[in-house]
Design a protein around this motif. Structure first.
Motif, mmCIF file in Angstrom:
data_model
loop_
_atom_site.group_PDB
_atom_site.id
_atom_site.type_symbol
_atom_site.label_atom_id
_atom_site.label_comp_id
_atom_site.label_asym_id
_atom_site.label_seq_id
_atom_site.Cartn_x
_atom_site.Cartn_y
_atom_site.Cartn_z
ATOM 1 N N LEU A 1 5.344 7.584 -16.548
ATOM 2 C CA LEU A 1 5.025 6.773 -17.722
ATOM 3 C C LEU A 1 4.496 7.642 -18.855
ATOM 4 O O LEU A 1 4.924 7.534 -19.995
ATOM 5 N N GLU A 2 3.582 8.545 -18.492
ATOM 6 C CA GLU A 2 3.025 9.464 -19.488
ATOM 7 C C GLU A 2 4.104 10.365 -20.061
ATOM 8 O O GLU A 2 4.119 10.659 -21.253
ATOM 9 N N ALA A 3 4.978 10.819 -19.184
ATOM 10 C CA ALA A 3 6.026 11.739 -19.617
ATOM 11 C C ALA A 3 6.885 11.102 -20.699
ATOM 12 O O ALA A 3 7.182 11.725 -21.718
ATOM 13 N N GLY A 4 7.247 9.821 -20.504
ATOM 14 C CA GLY A 4 8.075 9.130 -21.480
ATOM 15 C C GLY A 4 7.447 9.139 -22.859
ATOM 16 O O GLY A 4 8.099 9.436 -23.866
ATOM 17 N N ALA A 5 6.160 8.824 -22.913
ATOM 18 C CA ALA A 5 5.449 8.789 -24.189
ATOM 19 C C ALA A 5 5.379 10.190 -24.807
ATOM 20 O O ALA A 5 5.565 10.374 -26.012
ATOM 21 N N HIS A 6 5.120 11.178 -23.965
ATOM 22 C CA HIS A 6 4.992 12.557 -24.427
ATOM 23 C C HIS A 6 6.320 13.070 -25.010
ATOM 24 O O HIS A 6 6.349 13.710 -26.061
ATOM 25 N N ILE A 7 7.428 12.729 -24.336
ATOM 26 C CA ILE A 7 8.750 13.158 -24.812
ATOM 27 C C ILE A 7 8.989 12.620 -26.224
ATOM 28 O O ILE A 7 9.440 13.336 -27.112
ATOM 29 N N GLY A 8 8.627 11.346 -26.415
ATOM 30 C CA GLY A 8 8.807 10.725 -27.726
ATOM 31 C C GLY A 8 8.094 11.491 -28.820
ATOM 32 O O GLY A 8 8.650 11.744 -29.897
ATOM 33 N N SER A 9 6.855 11.907 -28.549
ATOM 34 C CA SER A 9 6.115 12.601 -29.610
ATOM 35 C C SER A 9 6.651 14.018 -29.839
ATOM 36 O O SER A 9 6.607 14.522 -30.961
ATOM 37 N N VAL A 10 7.167 14.654 -28.780
ATOM 38 C CA VAL A 10 7.775 15.985 -28.966
ATOM 39 C C VAL A 10 9.034 15.866 -29.833
ATOM 40 O O VAL A 10 9.251 16.658 -30.758
ATOM 41 N N LEU A 11 9.858 14.836 -29.554
ATOM 42 C CA LEU A 11 11.083 14.646 -30.346
ATOM 43 C C LEU A 11 10.735 14.398 -31.817
ATOM 44 O O LEU A 11 11.387 14.918 -32.720
ATOM 45 N N LYS A 12 9.694 13.635 -32.026
ATOM 46 C CA LYS A 12 9.230 13.343 -33.379
ATOM 47 C C LYS A 12 8.872 14.659 -34.085
ATOM 48 O O LYS A 12 9.257 14.901 -35.234
ATOM 49 N N ALA A 13 8.122 15.518 -33.378
ATOM 50 C CA ALA A 13 7.705 16.809 -33.952
ATOM 51 C C ALA A 13 8.933 17.668 -34.272
ATOM 52 O O ALA A 13 8.984 18.347 -35.313
ATOM 53 N N MET A 14 9.943 17.634 -33.408
ATOM 54 C CA MET A 14 11.167 18.413 -33.653
ATOM 55 C C MET A 14 11.861 17.956 -34.936
ATOM 56 O O MET A 14 12.336 18.767 -35.719
ATOM 57 N N LEU A 15 11.921 16.641 -35.107
ATOM 58 C CA LEU A 15 12.595 16.101 -36.293
ATOM 59 C C LEU A 15 11.823 16.468 -37.558
ATOM 60 O O LEU A 15 12.418 16.780 -38.588
ATOM 61 N N GLU A 16 10.498 16.453 -37.464
ATOM 62 C CA GLU A 16 9.678 16.799 -38.630
ATOM 63 C C GLU A 16 9.793 18.279 -38.966
ATOM 64 O O GLU A 16 9.938 18.666 -40.112
ATOM 65 N N GLN A 17 9.734 19.116 -37.907
ATOM 66 C CA GLN A 17 9.728 20.570 -38.147
ATOM 67 C C GLN A 17 11.142 21.150 -38.193
ATOM 68 O O GLN A 17 11.317 22.320 -38.483
ATOM 69 N N LYS A 18 12.131 20.335 -37.883
ATOM 70 C CA LYS A 18 13.538 20.773 -37.872
ATOM 71 C C LYS A 18 13.749 22.024 -37.007
ATOM 72 O O LYS A 18 14.455 22.963 -37.388
ATOM 73 N N THR A 19 13.085 22.063 -35.869
ATOM 74 C CA THR A 19 13.259 23.183 -34.936
ATOM 75 C C THR A 19 12.837 22.740 -33.537
ATOM 76 O O THR A 19 12.296 21.647 -33.359
ATOM 77 N N SER A 20 13.072 23.577 -32.539
ATOM 78 C CA SER A 20 12.635 23.289 -31.168
ATOM 79 C C SER A 20 12.435 24.603 -30.422
ATOM 80 O O SER A 20 12.714 25.678 -30.960
ATOM 81 N N GLY A 21 11.962 24.499 -29.170
ATOM 82 C CA GLY A 21 11.763 25.700 -28.357
ATOM 83 C C GLY A 21 10.553 26.495 -28.811
ATOM 84 O O GLY A 21 9.545 25.923 -29.231
ATOM 85 N N VAL A 22 10.677 27.818 -28.760
ATOM 86 C CA VAL A 22 9.514 28.676 -29.041
ATOM 87 C C VAL A 22 9.030 28.537 -30.482
ATOM 88 O O VAL A 22 7.890 28.870 -30.793
ATOM 89 N N ASN A 23 9.916 28.037 -31.381
ATOM 90 C CA ASN A 23 9.512 27.902 -32.782
ATOM 91 C C ASN A 23 8.786 26.591 -33.081
ATOM 92 O O ASN A 23 8.265 26.413 -34.173
ATOM 93 N N LEU A 24 8.788 25.694 -32.107
ATOM 94 C CA LEU A 24 8.171 24.389 -32.334
ATOM 95 C C LEU A 24 6.660 24.495 -32.189
ATOM 96 O O LEU A 24 6.150 25.068 -31.228
ATOM 97 N N ASP A 25 5.951 23.916 -33.172
ATOM 98 C CA ASP A 25 4.498 23.967 -33.154
ATOM 99 C C ASP A 25 3.973 22.619 -32.673
ATOM 100 O O ASP A 25 3.958 21.659 -33.425
ATOM 101 N N ILE A 26 3.588 22.542 -31.382
ATOM 102 C CA ILE A 26 3.021 21.274 -30.880
ATOM 103 C C ILE A 26 1.699 21.517 -30.180
ATOM 104 O O ILE A 26 1.401 22.599 -29.767
#
Lengths: 295, 453
Positions: free
Chosen positions: A270-295
């Protein structure tokens, strides 16, 4: 051999260790009977760890009996197990074999069709052909078959903001055990963040890098792949969520963000689902993922 | 150099030595994944026939990875004794095999000719040997080394205590270590794989193992298997390390992927000699394993047996105390099943020993490989018969940190009793003093970890 494990797995292991220190009674209360395992919708998470009860000392006439218990409590390693001659006692040996059996069955199992139907996931295959070939040829698990590509083009909304893909990977059991919790909580989280979703589907025989091929076909802004991990003896039902901003052919490993060890004693579903959502949100905002993503 | 063979009415032609070497291998999923394996059983045999007639000079004169572009090739080339090589250069690979197996070829003769061999020649002969050939030839070769104690003697089977813990807990690590010692395991090394690759964490574990060694006067050596750079930082901060560790690959590019090169290994070698706590002269611990070069796309189209042999050629430069292949850790895309992992374990052990490397083996598998603990039992017995210097001991064979299965404390004790092998002499004396062993057998108190509390 280089044998290092990523930091996120480390954190998960620490969590798992802490969980383990909960009173034994609590753990027993949560366990399920072993009968009718094939029918069971909620098989006990760690299999024999629960079925065999908490580890206790089997050392007869120990120099310091409480000391042995202390040692056992300090590690998940199988110690204080004693011996017959130089061989392990029967029950310890069988316990080990039970854990291995659960791990093997996870690799060779298949994801439950009713579960996929429940979430309306249609299925496409990679070129894996069969499990044996899947294990030998990881490259074939990274490409969707032509008929699958057709199906995706026909059925999926192109260029969505978020694309969800589910795959059995190395543990079909992981999908069976976690999807029912992860998936709805992920959908809730996406809608809470105001993100729009493409058409989700299931990939049979997928490897992590199948994300790139799917990215080329659908061209989503972000893609999340929920996939079964290589089973260990501690948990054979562990799932990972791999996420990537604009995955395409040639994406490198370090461009992907992963949440691993998703299972009741690791990161709860359950926690994982919520966490994934916020990571995806951060990716869309920062337009990047992986080592360059700031979370 | 003749690269054709007639077989069953067909003529098989190979374009170069690299192709012959790859196709002459026993079937391995890793060579298939690389696209260099024999197409079928007959082509495999044709390649073996071609290889058997090549001379050692053919192999040396046609480098698979040129020394000009690869420092591992240079290390191997530079180690060849030209006079001894001149004596054997016209031998065919078939003749080398038969020489090794002759009843009047003993340890001393093999030790001498090994100085005229390159890693590629060693790999070549391995491809012509059956599993029992590999056992018998390896059993002739005695490679003894000394750090704080001597291991590797004929009749000795040592064990690495591998008391890993999923969160690097010192208490948890010690708990598993006490269990190991109580079964008579730990003469090869007290060696821990850390979860956190930091100098602080490495130092803490080196200190903790050293404390127990001093408290109980345990004649052995300690090591924490972090990246070499991390260990060097820990040692500079005063950590007591008897051995330094590093994973090796068989190509320069493979080592780059591991974050090392010969220059760094030289620096670390200098450092452990100046600042290590081990007596020596052997102060290194290396791990290897077939397939690692392919997994980092650093294989140059060379087969995984040959690349593995080159790891030992590199290891030899540093006169290691112990070296082991982690044979089944890498996964089924390189070694598919128990048949392949058993073959690879015997190949690696033999190739190391023929290059005078003190070989141990991590007899192991992951859960997606078609193998189980019974297969590990089999390989461990074969290796014990082949005279393996040491194998790995983890509680009940289940490594709760690395999530794979190896051999257990029980297994090492059982192999010693069944195969009439003993712990390293200095360690056995200590076990007797502690009351854990008597006349080479475990006593009634063995298996009680609380004797160390």
């Amino acid at each position: 051999m280089n044998r290092t494990i990523p930091l996120d797995q480390l954190v998960d292991k620490v969590m798992a260790e802490l969980q383990k220190k909960l009173p034994a009674a609590l753990q027993n209360a949560a366990s399920q009977p072993a009968a009718n395992v094939t029918e069971s919708r909620m098989p006990s998470e760690t299999g024999s760890a629960d079925d065999f009860g908490p580890p206790i000392s089997h050392v007869p006439n120990a120099k310091w009996a409480e000391g042995v218990e202390e040692l056992i409590a300090s590690t998940p390693a199988r110690i204080g197990v004693w011996r017959s001659g130089t061989r392990p006692l029967t029950r310890e040996m069988l316990k080990f074999r039970c854990d291995h059996a659960a791990a093997i069955d996870s690799v060779y199992g298949t994801v439950s069709q009713p579960l996929l139907d429940e979430f309306g996931l249609f299925t496409v295959d990679t070129y894996f052909e069969n499990i044996d070939n899947y294990l030998k040829r990881p490259d074939m698990g990274r490409i969707i078959r032509d008929d699958g590509v057709e199906r995706i083009r026909r059925s999926c909304r192109m260029k969505p903001q978020v694309q969800i893909v589910v795959s059995d990977g190395l543990s079909a059991n992981a999908v069976d055990a976690n999807l029912r919790d992860v998936y709805p909580s992920l959908l809730d989280s996406l809608s809470a963040h105001g993100l729009s979703l493409g058409t989700p589907f299931f990939v049979r025989g997928g490897r992590v890098a199948v994300m790139d091929h799917i990215g080329d076909i659908i061209e989503p802004e972000v893609l999340v792949l929920l996939i079964g991990e290589r089973p260990g003896l501690v948990s054979s039902r562990s799932m990972s969520a791999y996420m990537c901003y604009r995955p395409r052919k040639g994406t490198v490993e370090s461009d992907r963000t992963v949440i691993s060890n998703i299972h009741p004693r690791g990161t709860p579903s359950l926690e994982a689902g919520a966490h994934i959502g916020s990571v995806l949100k951060a990716m869309l905002e920062q337009k990047t993922s992986g080592v360059n993503l700031d979370i | 150099m003749k690269l054709t063979a007639a077989l069953f009415g067909n003529t098989y032609s190979f374009k170069d030595l690299k192709e012959v070497m790859a196709k002459a291998n026993e079937e391995k999923s890793g060579d298939q994944l690389a696209g260099i394996a024999a197409a079928d059983a007959k082509e495999r045999m044709a390649a073996k026939l071609v290889l058997s007639d090549l001379t050692l000079a053919d192999i040396r004169n046609h480098p698979l990875i040129p020394p000009e572009t690869d420092e591992v090739s240079r290390v191997i080339e530079e180690a060849v004794n030209e006079k001894i090589y001149a004596e054997i250069r016209n031998w065919t690979v078939a003749e080398l095999r038969e020489h090794l197996l002759r009843q009047d070829t003993h340890n001393e003769e093999i030790r001498r000719i090994s100085r005229g061999l390159t890693s590629e020649m060693v790999a070549a002969v391995t491809k012509l040997m059956s599993n029992l050939d590999l056992v018998q030839a390896a059993a002739k070769i005695e490679v003894t080394t000394h750090c704080n104690i001597t291991i590797g003697q004929r009749g000795v089977l040592a064990g690495r205590a591998q008391p890993n813990h999923p969160t690097d807990s010192i208490r948890g690590m010690k708990a598993s270590l006490f269990e190991a010692l109580s079964y008579g395991i730990g003469d090869a090394v007290l060696g821990i794989n850390p979860v956190i690759d930091s100098a602080e964490s490495v130092k803490a574990m080196l200190i903790a193992t050293k404390e127990e060694m001093e408290k109980w006067r345990i004649p052995t050596q300690n090591c924490v298997l972090a990246h070499i750079k991390t260990q060097m930082r820990a040692i500079r901060q005063g950590a007591p390390a008897d051995l330094v560790f590093q994973s090796l690959a068989g190509t320069q590019d493979g080592n780059t992927a591991f974050g090392i090169d010969v220059k760094l290994l030289d620096e670390a070698d200098d450092m452990i000699r100046r600042e290590g706590t081990g007596t020596g002269p052997n102060l290194w611990y290396f791990e290897t394993g077939q397939g690692s070069e392919l997994s980092s796309e650093a294989h140059h189209g060379v087969d995984q047996v040959t690349l593995e042999s080159r790891c030992y050629g590199l290891a030899k430069k540093y006169k290691p105390f112990i070296v082991n292949t982690v044979v089944g850790f890498i996964g089924p895309e390189y070694l598919y099943d128990s048949k392949q992992v058993i073959r690879a374990g015997l190949e690696d052990h033999f190739m190391g020993k023929l290059q005078q490397v003190p070989m141990g083996v991590d007899v192991c598998y992951t859960n997606h490989m078609k193998a189980d603990q019974n297969d590990m039992d089999n390989l461990a017995v074969l290796l014990a018969a082949a005279g393996v210097n040491y194998i790995i001991g983890v509680p009940m064979a289940d490594d709760c940190m690395l999530n794979y299965q190896s051999t257990s404390y029980h297994d090492i004790a059982t192999l010693r009793e069944t195969m009439r092998l003993r712990p390293a002499p200095a360690f056995e004396k200590w076990l007797e003093m502690m009351g854990i062993m008597e006349n080479g057998r475990l006593t009634p108190i063995a298996g009680d970890p609380s004797i160390f509390m």
